[in-house]
Structure formats: structure tokens, C-alpha cells
Enzyme design. Sequence first.
Site, short mmCIF file in Angstrom:
data_model
loop_
_atom_site.label_atom_id
_atom_site.label_comp_id
_atom_site.label_asym_id
_atom_site.label_seq_id
_atom_site.Cartn_x
_atom_site.Cartn_y
_atom_site.Cartn_z
N SER A 168 3.13 -2.20 10.27
CA SER A 168 4.58 -2.28 10.51
C SER A 168 5.18 -3.64 10.13
O SER A 168 6.08 -4.13 10.82
CB SER A 168 4.91 -1.91 11.95
OG SER A 168 4.54 -0.55 12.20
N HIS A 189 -9.45 1.41 4.48
CA HIS A 189 -8.20 1.55 5.24
C HIS A 189 -8.42 2.50 6.42
O HIS A 189 -9.19 3.46 6.31
CB HIS A 189 -7.10 2.08 4.32
CG HIS A 189 -5.75 2.05 4.97
ND1 HIS A 189 -5.33 3.02 5.84
CD2 HIS A 189 -4.76 1.14 4.90
CE1 HIS A 189 -4.12 2.71 6.28
NE2 HIS A 189 -3.75 1.57 5.72
N GLU A 219 -5.77 -4.91 10.24
CA GLU A 219 -4.73 -3.92 10.49
C GLU A 219 -5.03 -3.18 11.79
O GLU A 219 -5.81 -2.22 11.80
CB GLU A 219 -4.67 -2.90 9.34
CG GLU A 219 -4.32 -3.52 8.00
CD GLU A 219 -3.67 -2.48 7.09
OE1 GLU A 219 -2.57 -2.76 6.60
OE2 GLU A 219 -4.24 -1.41 6.89
N ASN A 264 0.89 -1.18 0.00
CA ASN A 264 0.00 0.00 0.00
C ASN A 264 0.91 1.21 0.00
O ASN A 264 1.50 1.55 1.03
CB ASN A 264 -0.89 -0.03 1.25
CG ASN A 264 -1.67 1.26 1.43
OD1 ASN A 264 -1.75 2.08 0.50
ND2 ASN A 264 -2.22 1.45 2.61
N LYS A 288 0.19 4.27 -0.32
CA LYS A 288 -0.39 5.51 0.23
C LYS A 288 -0.09 6.67 -0.72
O LYS A 288 -0.12 6.47 -1.93
CB LYS A 288 0.14 5.74 1.65
CG LYS A 288 -0.01 4.49 2.52
CD LYS A 288 0.20 4.70 3.98
CE LYS A 288 0.02 3.37 4.70
NZ LYS A 288 0.01 3.49 6.14
N GLY A 339 2.33 2.21 10.72
CA GLY A 339 3.29 3.30 10.60
C GLY A 339 3.97 3.67 11.90
O GLY A 339 4.62 4.69 12.01
N GLU A 352 -6.77 4.85 7.55
CA GLU A 352 -6.52 6.28 7.27
C GLU A 352 -7.72 6.91 6.57
O GLU A 352 -8.01 8.09 6.77
CB GLU A 352 -5.23 6.43 6.44
CG GLU A 352 -4.01 6.17 7.32
CD GLU A 352 -2.81 5.62 6.59
OE1 GLU A 352 -2.74 5.70 5.35
OE2 GLU A 352 -1.91 5.08 7.28
P1 PGA Z 1 2.72 0.25 7.60
O1 PGA Z 1 1.25 0.50 6.95
O2 PGA Z 1 3.23 -1.05 7.00
O3 PGA Z 1 3.53 1.44 7.15
O4 PGA Z 1 2.53 0.18 9.05
C1 PGA Z 1 0.37 -0.59 6.75
C2 PGA Z 1 -0.87 -0.06 6.09
O5 PGA Z 1 -1.26 1.08 6.36
O6 PGA Z 1 -1.49 -0.76 5.27
#
Ligand code: PGA
Length: 249
Positions: free
Chosen positions: A213, A95, A167, A9, A11, A173, A97
Site C-alpha cells: 500500500s 511475492h 512486504e 509490480n 501484477k 492491496g 501472492e
Molecule cells: P500494493 O502491492 O502496493 O497494491 O499493496 C504491493 C505488492 O504486492 O508488491
Amino acid sequence: MRKPLMAGNWKMYKNAGETTAFFEKFLPLVAGSAHADVVIGAPFVNLPAAVAATAGSKVEIGAQNLFWAKEGAYTGEISGPMLVGVGCKWVIIGHSERRQYFGETEETVLKRTLAALEYGLKPIVCVGERLEERESGSTEAVLKAQFDGGIAPLSDAQFGLITIAYEPVWAIGTGKTATPEMAADAHRYLRSLVAGKYGAEAAAKTRILYGGSVKPDNVKGLMAQPEIDGALVGGASLDAVGFASIVNF
Ligand code: PGA
């Protein structure tokens, strides 16, 4: 057995040139990786570059959102047919976010998922609890509400076409991964919800990805859990060598 799905992903990272450069480096590193399906979720404007760069390879391209209408006066939105038209095969939906910053709800997750399926895209539907929800002991209640509202209204046939991504928001993140055992517990719970609604066979077939992560140095422990069928990887999917080592866990 469920074939692992390793999804990146991106982003809001990378321009078109960086997209092409990534795949030049990445594709040779995963060309022999028959053990897993590989998807990259790129920003809308770079989907054509990503599709062109991966033509003839095993890697498929996804978007990170879609709007549910086919077309119309919806300034700023992108439809399923538009994504299909540029060669996109997958779409990430719900997601955290998008839930946190863009008002995504169970209702809109469901609408987007139905639209993705209607137009032939494969949805990766994200669920997961926030830190305060985990700390207050309501992880399962949150996952159940997300499943009941965003996923369970799907028909058996529709459900058979989706992938679920667990998630935990506190792990995204932040560098704080759920331990493999914590992730597997949540996956087991989600799979029990699937079994309750869609039956044991559907539950055994559904891929549930872990995200939050995931890095080259922790992917092996996560993937050693039989409950974990792949990863949805943010930050660590931006680096070709790093993401290839995740794919080749
Ligand atoms: P990350 O993000 O691996 O940077 O923690 C995972 C995601 O948001 O799908």
C-alpha cells in the site's frame, strides 16, 4: 549511500496497448529523476511492449516470476533466457501472492533466484509476514525462516546481486501501510540477518525495499526512514502520474 530503487509490480493488469500508453505518459515525468533507479514488473506477454516503450530511457523492465530450468518440457513456464531474450533485466521472486496461490516455498524461491542470477537477471526477492503471524508476535521468526531458507544459501557474490523487498502481507492491496517505524524495524531486523551471514559491508550495501500500500501520499514518510531504500509498489504503480510522484518522492 544506497541509491533508492522504485519498482512497480503490475501484477495481472494492463494489456500491450495500455503498457505503451503508460510509458508515453510516465517517461517524461521521470526523465530527470537521477536520484532513483526505476523498474516496472510487467506481465510476461507485455514485456516486449514495455521494453520497446522504455528503450533509451532510465526505466528498466522486470518480470514477476521465472522458472528455474533453462528450457524443457514444462508446459506454461517461462525461463530466464527467454526473459533476457526480450530485454528484461529484473525479476520479482517469491511475492506473497505466489506463495499464497501458487505454492511458492523457500526452496522454490531459492531455485528461482539462483536461475535468475545464472542467466543475468537482477532478482528482487520478497519476504514478509502474514497478519496472524504479526499478531502472534512471530514476525521476526517468519522473516528469519524466509531469509534462512530462501536467501542465506546464496554465496557472497550471488547475494551481492539481489535486492530484498519487505512486504508485510497484511499491507498488500489493503490500504493498510505499515507505519514508517514498523517498516524500519523490520528492515533493521532483516539487515541484521544480512550482516550475520554476509558481513557488515554487505549489509550496508544491500537495498531493502518496502512494499504494501505505498501511495503518493505516504511514500515520503516511508522514504524518510534511512533503513528504507525504495518501494515495491502494486496498485499505485498502474497510474503513470501517481507512480511518477512516488518515484519523485
Ligand atoms: P500494493 O502491492 O502496493 O497494491 O499493496 C504491493 C505488492 O504486492 O508488491
